[in-house]
Motif scaffolding. Sequence first.
Motif, mmCIF file in Angstrom:
data_model
loop_
_atom_site.group_PDB
_atom_site.id
_atom_site.type_symbol
_atom_site.label_atom_id
_atom_site.label_comp_id
_atom_site.label_asym_id
_atom_site.label_seq_id
_atom_site.Cartn_x
_atom_site.Cartn_y
_atom_site.Cartn_z
ATOM 1 N N SER A 2 7.953 70.984 -13.225
ATOM 2 C CA SER A 2 9.051 71.332 -12.328
ATOM 3 C C SER A 2 9.723 72.608 -12.842
ATOM 4 O O SER A 2 10.265 72.619 -13.955
ATOM 5 C CB SER A 2 10.068 70.188 -12.276
ATOM 6 O OG SER A 2 11.329 70.685 -11.877
ATOM 7 N N ASP A 64 6.234 72.024 -9.038
ATOM 8 C CA ASP A 64 7.337 71.796 -8.104
ATOM 9 C C ASP A 64 8.266 73.007 -8.111
ATOM 10 O O ASP A 64 8.760 73.409 -9.167
ATOM 11 C CB ASP A 64 8.078 70.522 -8.540
ATOM 12 C CG ASP A 64 9.417 70.371 -7.851
ATOM 13 O OD1 ASP A 64 9.593 70.882 -6.741
ATOM 14 O OD2 ASP A 64 10.303 69.729 -8.450
ATOM 15 N N ARG A 68 9.315 80.482 -4.548
ATOM 16 C CA ARG A 68 10.497 80.300 -3.696
ATOM 17 C C ARG A 68 10.916 81.596 -3.017
ATOM 18 O O ARG A 68 11.779 81.589 -2.151
ATOM 19 C CB ARG A 68 11.671 79.774 -4.536
ATOM 20 C CG ARG A 68 11.523 78.324 -4.980
ATOM 21 C CD ARG A 68 12.429 77.427 -4.168
ATOM 22 N NE ARG A 68 12.225 76.025 -4.432
ATOM 23 C CZ ARG A 68 12.922 75.304 -5.298
ATOM 24 N NH1 ARG A 68 13.886 75.849 -6.005
ATOM 25 N NH2 ARG A 68 12.663 74.029 -5.440
HETATM 26 MG MG MG Z 1 12.591 70.988 -8.102
#
Ligand code: MG
Length: 178
Positions: A2, A64, A68
């Motif tokens: 993550s 994860d 972005r």
């Molecule tokens: Mg996250």
Amino acid sequence: MSVGDLLRREQADPASKDGQIIKGCIDGGGLVPVELSLRLLRRAMEECQGKTTTTTTTTTFLVDGFPRNFENLEGWERTMAAEARVLCVLVYDVGVEELRRRILERGETSGRTDDNVKAAEKRFRTFERETVPVIKRIEREGGWRVERLEGEAGPEEVWERTRRLMEEVLAGEEQEGQ
Ligand code: MG
Ligand code: C5P
């Protein structure tokens, strides 16, 4: 892996020189410079690979929170593409109302400085402005397989759908490799 967790861990490390930058971005609902997020991701992947495999086997990662924004995407292409192949991009569809509810509920115990109404609204804006165009470009250009998953269900069900899709993607890979 993550990316958010890696950033939070780095921020909490008093020996890190990047703590303040990370804090500013996370609290403001913005995104950290890709050099920083990718350095942490690469290191975590290398550490994991060093622990579990010899150099001749490949390791599959579920990442994860990446990419972005376009900077993330370009950073990946520049520094990771030669070493890591992207098998699939997962996009979870969840309505904003449900996201708000989940974030506020999680904020009761997470200790995260961005699990509150104000930071959440900034994160939603960042998502619309920076992440949605990246997903659109990846879908349009067709370089990576993109799968949309319905994410409104509970965590067990969403994980089950994720696991099933990963198995399918990996099975397809094995066939191709034969
Ligand atoms: Mg996250
Ligand atoms: O994914 P998660 O909600 O844990 O991310 C928390 C924060 O970490 C984001 O709002 C952003 O500030 C930072 N982040 C980032 N770049 C990424 C992933 C997360 O800057 N690729």
